[in-house]
Design a protein around this motif. Structure first.
Motif, PDB file in Angstrom:
ATOM      1  N   THR A 212       9.111   4.584  -3.290  1.00  0.00           N
ATOM      2  CA  THR A 212       9.742   4.932  -2.022  1.00  0.00           C
ATOM      3  C   THR A 212       9.076   6.184  -1.486  1.00  0.00           C
ATOM      4  N   LEU A 213       8.612   6.090  -0.248  1.00  0.00           N
ATOM      5  CA  LEU A 213       7.927   7.196   0.400  1.00  0.00           C
ATOM      6  C   LEU A 213       8.916   7.986   1.246  1.00  0.00           C
ATOM      7  N   HIS A 214       8.967   9.284   0.998  1.00  0.00           N
ATOM      8  CA  HIS A 214       9.816  10.189   1.766  1.00  0.00           C
ATOM      9  C   HIS A 214       8.901  11.166   2.502  1.00  0.00           C
ATOM     10  N   THR A 215       8.904  11.079   3.832  1.00  0.00           N
ATOM     11  CA  THR A 215       8.114  11.997   4.649  1.00  0.00           C
ATOM     12  C   THR A 215       9.048  12.729   5.602  1.00  0.00           C
ATOM     13  N   PRO A 216       8.764  13.987   5.901  1.00  0.00           N
ATOM     14  CA  PRO A 216       9.634  14.758   6.792  1.00  0.00           C
ATOM     15  C   PRO A 216       9.785  14.087   8.154  1.00  0.00           C
ATOM     16  N   GLY A 217      11.028  13.999   8.618  1.00  0.00           N
ATOM     17  CA  GLY A 217      11.275  13.471   9.939  1.00  0.00           C
ATOM     18  C   GLY A 217      11.230  11.965  10.067  1.00  0.00           C
ATOM     19  N   ALA A 218      11.141  11.250   8.940  1.00  0.00           N
ATOM     20  CA  ALA A 218      11.072   9.789   8.985  1.00  0.00           C
ATOM     21  C   ALA A 218      11.992   9.210   7.915  1.00  0.00           C
ATOM     22  N   PRO A 219      12.533   8.023   8.147  1.00  0.00           N
ATOM     23  CA  PRO A 219      13.377   7.406   7.115  1.00  0.00           C
ATOM     24  C   PRO A 219      12.534   7.011   5.910  1.00  0.00           C
ATOM     25  N   PRO A 220      13.148   6.913   4.732  1.00  0.00           N
ATOM     26  CA  PRO A 220      12.401   6.475   3.545  1.00  0.00           C
ATOM     27  C   PRO A 220      11.775   5.095   3.765  1.00  0.00           C
ATOM     28  N   ALA A 221      10.599   4.905   3.220  1.00  0.00           N
ATOM     29  CA  ALA A 221       9.890   3.628   3.356  1.00  0.00           C
ATOM     30  C   ALA A 221       9.607   3.065   1.974  1.00  0.00           C
ATOM     31  N   HIS A 222      10.016   1.816   1.767  1.00  0.00           N
ATOM     32  CA  HIS A 222       9.770   1.180   0.479  1.00  0.00           C
ATOM     33  C   HIS A 222       8.338   0.662   0.415  1.00  0.00           C
ATOM     34  N   VAL A 223       7.682   0.908  -0.713  1.00  0.00           N
ATOM     35  CA  VAL A 223       6.324   0.410  -0.952  1.00  0.00           C
ATOM     36  C   VAL A 223       6.406  -0.572  -2.112  1.00  0.00           C
ATOM     37  N   PRO A 224       6.346  -1.865  -1.853  1.00  0.00           N
ATOM     38  CA  PRO A 224       6.484  -2.838  -2.940  1.00  0.00           C
ATOM     39  C   PRO A 224       5.350  -2.718  -3.951  1.00  0.00           C
ATOM     40  N   ALA A 225       5.674  -3.029  -5.196  1.00  0.00           N
ATOM     41  CA  ALA A 225       4.625  -3.130  -6.205  1.00  0.00           C
ATOM     42  C   ALA A 225       3.726  -4.314  -5.865  1.00  0.00           C
ATOM     43  N   ALA A 226       2.458  -4.182  -6.140  1.00  0.00           N
ATOM     44  CA  ALA A 226       1.515  -5.263  -5.873  1.00  0.00           C
ATOM     45  C   ALA A 226       1.475  -6.231  -7.053  1.00  0.00           C
ATOM     46  N   THR A 227       1.043  -7.436  -6.776  1.00  0.00           N
ATOM     47  CA  THR A 227       0.895  -8.435  -7.832  1.00  0.00           C
ATOM     48  C   THR A 227      -0.389  -8.157  -8.612  1.00  0.00           C
ATOM     49  N   PRO A 228      -0.301  -7.998  -9.923  1.00  0.00           N
ATOM     50  CA  PRO A 228      -1.521  -7.746 -10.700  1.00  0.00           C
ATOM     51  C   PRO A 228      -2.506  -8.903 -10.559  1.00  0.00           C
ATOM     52  N   PRO A 229      -3.803  -8.615 -10.534  1.00  0.00           N
ATOM     53  CA  PRO A 229      -4.798  -9.670 -10.382  1.00  0.00           C
ATOM     54  C   PRO A 229      -5.049 -10.465 -11.664  1.00  0.00           C
ATOM     55  N   GLY A 230      -4.304 -10.156 -12.719  1.00  0.00           N
ATOM     56  CA  GLY A 230      -4.450 -10.845 -13.996  1.00  0.00           C
ATOM     57  C   GLY A 230      -3.259 -10.536 -14.870  1.00  0.00           C
ATOM     58  N   PRO A 231      -3.256 -10.998 -16.121  1.00  0.00           N
ATOM     59  CA  PRO A 231      -2.136 -10.723 -17.017  1.00  0.00           C
ATOM     60  C   PRO A 231      -1.959  -9.217 -17.252  1.00  0.00           C
ATOM     61  N   VAL A 232      -0.708  -8.771 -17.305  1.00  0.00           N
ATOM     62  CA  VAL A 232      -0.421  -7.368 -17.605  1.00  0.00           C
ATOM     63  C   VAL A 232      -0.682  -7.132 -19.086  1.00  0.00           C
ATOM     64  N   VAL A 233      -1.539  -6.159 -19.367  1.00  0.00           N
ATOM     65  CA  VAL A 233      -1.920  -5.840 -20.737  1.00  0.00           C
ATOM     66  C   VAL A 233      -1.262  -4.550 -21.203  1.00  0.00           C
ATOM     67  N   ASP A 234      -1.259  -3.541 -20.320  1.00  0.00           N
ATOM     68  CA  ASP A 234      -0.755  -2.221 -20.709  1.00  0.00           C
ATOM     69  C   ASP A 234      -0.413  -1.451 -19.438  1.00  0.00           C
ATOM     70  N   THR A 235       0.840  -1.019 -19.313  1.00  0.00           N
ATOM     71  CA  THR A 235       1.247  -0.266 -18.125  1.00  0.00           C
ATOM     72  C   THR A 235       0.990   1.226 -18.266  1.00  0.00           C
ATOM     73  N   ASN A 236       0.540   1.663 -19.448  1.00  0.00           N
ATOM     74  CA  ASN A 236       0.238   3.086 -19.621  1.00  0.00           C
ATOM     75  C   ASN A 236      -0.890   3.488 -18.677  1.00  0.00           C
ATOM     76  N   GLY A 237      -0.659   4.516 -17.884  1.00  0.00           N
ATOM     77  CA  GLY A 237      -1.667   4.969 -16.945  1.00  0.00           C
ATOM     78  C   GLY A 237      -1.514   4.390 -15.558  1.00  0.00           C
ATOM     79  N   ALA A 238      -0.559   3.473 -15.363  1.00  0.00           N
ATOM     80  CA  ALA A 238      -0.401   2.870 -14.035  1.00  0.00           C
ATOM     81  C   ALA A 238       0.038   3.909 -13.011  1.00  0.00           C
ATOM     82  N   GLY A 239       0.942   4.796 -13.410  1.00  0.00           N
ATOM     83  CA  GLY A 239       1.381   5.845 -12.488  1.00  0.00           C
ATOM     84  C   GLY A 239       0.254   6.796 -12.120  1.00  0.00           C
ATOM     85  N   ASP A 240      -0.600   7.096 -13.086  1.00  0.00           N
ATOM     86  CA  ASP A 240      -1.751   7.963 -12.810  1.00  0.00           C
ATOM     87  C   ASP A 240      -2.733   7.261 -11.874  1.00  0.00           C
TER      88      ASP A 240
END
Length: 286
Positions: A212-240
């Motif tokens: 969820t994006l919060h910017t000054p003067g604007a309502p929160p905007a949801h940013v959907p997760a994208a579909t991985p282009p292949g099988p999920v192997v490890d989510t470690n580091g996804a936030g980085d």
């Protein structure tokens, strides 16, 4: 000049695949091969940004130990410019338990810094002056250097699973233009805490639920997760990888919402790879 200077956050990850999270209570579990490789948040942002084509520099403390050698070897395989000081307590390390769906539980050993500042003010100021953007990991030694780091042209930081109450995190947020924070502990208070961080732009991340994006003067905007282009192997580091994607897109002129949408694709691609040393072409550059 470099596009991105990453402050702190080097370490190693000891990755163990387990049948479930939390793992079953037992005296021992047979697991697939346990890996030791470069990890932790600063490495994750730097390596993802490097894979996205940015010119990256990194400054941190690192132990003169086998774990530190793993980090040095990994960074030597890139063009990331490093400025490293010896960490007498040794290299930070995390034990990451990963279940069959790629979900992670991390046990983090921060190896706290003690002693005089590892870098002089003039040295840090020179590194900051050469960077278009500075990303702050919430390391203890970096907290004592914030008076120098605030001179950066633009600054981001990741507060990770901040609970909204721990005062340790606040000085990092105060000097940042862009703040990343997980909703893990904030829960329903995430929007309130994001508003309190105004006028900063805040991205509250929620893993597979998107951000969820919060910017000054604007309502929160949801940013959907994208579909991985292949099988999920490890989510470690996804936030980085998500943070690196936002930074890269912003440096290339994108608006913050478009940057976040692009970053969701970067994070999804990162989840399909085992580790943070992303091969060429894995993370989308457009």
């Amino acid at each position: 000049m470099v596009d991105l200077l990453v402050i702190g956050g080097l370490g190693v990850d000891v990755r163990a695949r387990v049948p479930a999270l939390p793992p079953p209570v037992a005296d021992s579990l047979l697991v697939p091969p346990i890996d030791l490789r470069i990890g932790n948040t600063g490495a994750g942002v730097a390596l993802a940004a490097h894979a996205l084509g940015l010119r990256v520099a990194l400054v941190d403390v690192l132990g003169a130990d086998p774990a530190g050698d793993v980090v040095r070897a990994a960074l030597a395989r890139t063009t990331i410019r490093t400025t490293l000081a010896d960490a007498p307590a040794g290299t930070r390390r995390s034990v990451n338990l990963v279940d069959p769906a790629g979900r992670r539980m991390s046990l983090h050993d921060p190896r706290p810094w003690s002693g005089p500042a590892p870098f002089g003010e003039a040295e840090l100021a020179a590194l900051v002056a050469e960077a278009a953007h500075v990303h702050l990991s919430i390391m203890d030694w970096a907290r004592d250097a914030l008076s120098v780091l605030r001179a950066a042209t633009s600054v981001s930081t990741d507060l990770h699973d901040w609970d909204g109450e721990n005062d340790y995190h606040r000085p990092f947020a105060r000097i940042a233009d862009l703040v990343f924070v997980s909703d893990t502990r904030l829960g329903e208070r995430a929007a309130t805490e994001a508003a309190r961080l105004a006028p900063r732009t805040v991205l509250v991340t929620g893993g597979a639920a998107g951000a969820t994006l919060h910017t000054p003067g604007a309502p929160p905007a949801h940013v959907p997760a994208a579909t991985p282009p292949g099988p999920v192997v490890d989510t470690n580091g996804a936030g980085d990888a998500f943070a690196a994607g936002v930074i890269a897109a912003r440096l290339r002129g994108a608006g913050v919402l478009d940057a976040a949408r692009y970053a969701a694709r970067v994070a999804a691609a990162a989840c399909t790879y085992d580790g943070m040393e992303y091969p060429d072409g894995l993370l989308p550059r457009d």
